[in-house]
Design a protein around this motif. Structure first.
Motif, PDB file in Angstrom:
ATOM      1  N   UNK A  39       5.761  -2.475  17.370  1.00 49.39           N
ATOM      2  CA  UNK A  39       6.896  -3.243  17.883  1.00 49.39           C
ATOM      3  C   UNK A  39       6.600  -4.739  17.920  1.00 49.39           C
ATOM      4  N   UNK A  40       5.327  -5.098  17.753  1.00 45.52           N
ATOM      5  CA  UNK A  40       4.923  -6.512  17.671  1.00 45.52           C
ATOM      6  C   UNK A  40       4.580  -6.924  16.241  1.00 45.52           C
ATOM      7  N   UNK A  70       0.297   2.932  33.347  1.00 45.83           N
ATOM      8  CA  UNK A  70       0.454   2.593  31.938  1.00 45.83           C
ATOM      9  C   UNK A  70      -0.901   2.410  31.254  1.00 45.83           C
ATOM     10  N   UNK A  71      -1.077   3.114  30.139  1.00 41.53           N
ATOM     11  CA  UNK A  71      -2.235   2.909  29.269  1.00 41.53           C
ATOM     12  C   UNK A  71      -1.673   2.703  27.868  1.00 41.53           C
ATOM     13  N   UNK A  72      -1.387   1.456  27.564  1.00 44.21           N
ATOM     14  CA  UNK A  72      -0.687   1.128  26.330  1.00 44.21           C
ATOM     15  C   UNK A  72      -1.534   0.215  25.461  1.00 44.21           C
ATOM     16  N   UNK A  73      -1.373   0.332  24.153  1.00 41.78           N
ATOM     17  CA  UNK A  73      -2.090  -0.551  23.244  1.00 41.78           C
ATOM     18  C   UNK A  73      -3.590  -0.481  23.474  1.00 41.78           C
ATOM     19  N   UNK A 110       2.034   6.504  16.681  1.00 38.36           N
ATOM     20  CA  UNK A 110       1.669   5.145  16.270  1.00 38.36           C
ATOM     21  C   UNK A 110       2.811   4.472  15.512  1.00 38.36           C
ATOM     22  N   UNK A 111       3.526   5.221  14.674  1.00 41.66           N
ATOM     23  CA  UNK A 111       4.580   4.599  13.861  1.00 41.66           C
ATOM     24  C   UNK A 111       5.865   4.348  14.637  1.00 41.66           C
ATOM     25  N   UNK A 126       1.201   6.843  28.175  1.00 41.91           N
ATOM     26  CA  UNK A 126       0.112   6.546  27.252  1.00 41.91           C
ATOM     27  C   UNK A 126       0.674   6.373  25.847  1.00 41.91           C
ATOM     28  N   UNK A 127       0.329   5.253  25.209  1.00 42.97           N
ATOM     29  CA  UNK A 127       0.853   5.052  23.860  1.00 42.97           C
ATOM     30  C   UNK A 127       0.274   3.840  23.172  1.00 42.97           C
ATOM     31  N   UNK A 128       0.646   3.717  21.906  1.00 41.84           N
ATOM     32  CA  UNK A 128       0.186   2.616  21.054  1.00 41.84           C
ATOM     33  C   UNK A 128       1.419   1.922  20.457  1.00 41.84           C
TER      34      UNK A 128
END
Length: 258
Positions: free
Chosen positions: A136-137, A107-110, A162-163, A130-132
């Motif tokens: 969601x926060x 995981x490579x998140x945020x 991103x959205x 992989x994501x941003x």
């Protein structure tokens, strides 16, 4: 130099940085960010370091994001400082005069995705995600993700990632140009080291100027002028003399970084 949340090792010119918070999925808390800044200061200062490999401990996460407990306690003023500090540290990675490769082992998140984006090259294991997911926060990426992701994959797909906050798998990331290579987990570090060794066998000054010029294509009004200036500077280097002589004499060059 000792660090709280990193393991580092220098061997044959390759400086390995392992983010070592496996029990927290290698999340980026304030101490870890401070450690990363210190480690890259060592990269800048130590001439024995020729290239950098950064990865996460274990086989599940590169960095699964920022430390949510710390984030939950910030407000407008501290939030701005939080983002600016992270941007400054990751800019130090992006502008590092030595090649930096992210070995994305899960995981490579945020903030973990943003860390990988700041590196020059990304290699992922087949299980990488992989994501941003900051929306969601109720947040947005704050360490440069909204700027670097569109540069790599284009505006439209960056908007979507991103959205929605939805991550992409390793193969899709490769097809988007988000990662350079996808390999089996067991081959990940070997692949990253192989690429680094090929790079650090080249002329160090030229490699450094490549980094400057490619970055300038995104950050200045006239990247062509940066390229022309850098080309001229290469032509007055000892490495240029050595490289051309070695080619004409059909031997391997011995570069000194001068």
């Amino acid at each position: 130099m000792g660090f709280h949340n990193l393991k580092t090792n220098l061997e044959d010119g390759i400086y390995s940085i392992v983010i070592d918070r496996e029990e927290k999925a290698n999340a980026l808390n304030a101490q870890t960010m401070q450690d990363i800044e210190g480690a890259f200061q060592e990269v800048y200062d130590n001439p024995e370091i020729k290239g950098v490999l950064i990865t996460g401990a274990g086989n599940k996460a590169f960095v699964a994001g920022a430390d949510i407990k710390e984030i939950s306690e910030i407000n407008y003023m501290t939030g701005r400082k939080f983002a600016e500090s992270g941007q400054e540290i990751f800019a130090k990675i992006e502008n590092c005069p030595k090649p930096v490769i992210a070995a994305i082992n899960g995981y490579a998140l945020g903030g973990g995705c943003e860390l990988a984006l700041a590196c020059h090259i990304r290699v992922a294991s087949e299980n990488a995600q992989i994501g941003l997911p900051e929306v969601s926060l109720g947040l947005i990426p704050g360490y440069g993700g909204t700027q670097r992701l569109p540069q790599l994959i284009g505006k439209g797909k960056a908007f979507e990632m991103i959205m929605t906050g939805d991550p992409v798998g390793a193969k899709e990331a490769q097809s988007l140009g988000l990662v350079n290579h996808v390999v089996e987990q067991a081959e990940l570090i070997k692949k990253a080291e192989t690429i680094l060794r090929r790079i650090i066998a080249r002329a160090p000054l030229a490699v450094s100027m490549v980094i400057d010029c490619v970055n300038a294509s995104q950050t200045t009004d006239d990247g062509y002028q940066t390229e022309a200036n850098s080309f001229g500077n290469c032509c007055k280097s000892e490495d240029f003399v050595e490289g051309t002589k070695a080619f004409l004499n059909k031997r391997k060059p011995v570069f000194q970084g001068k």
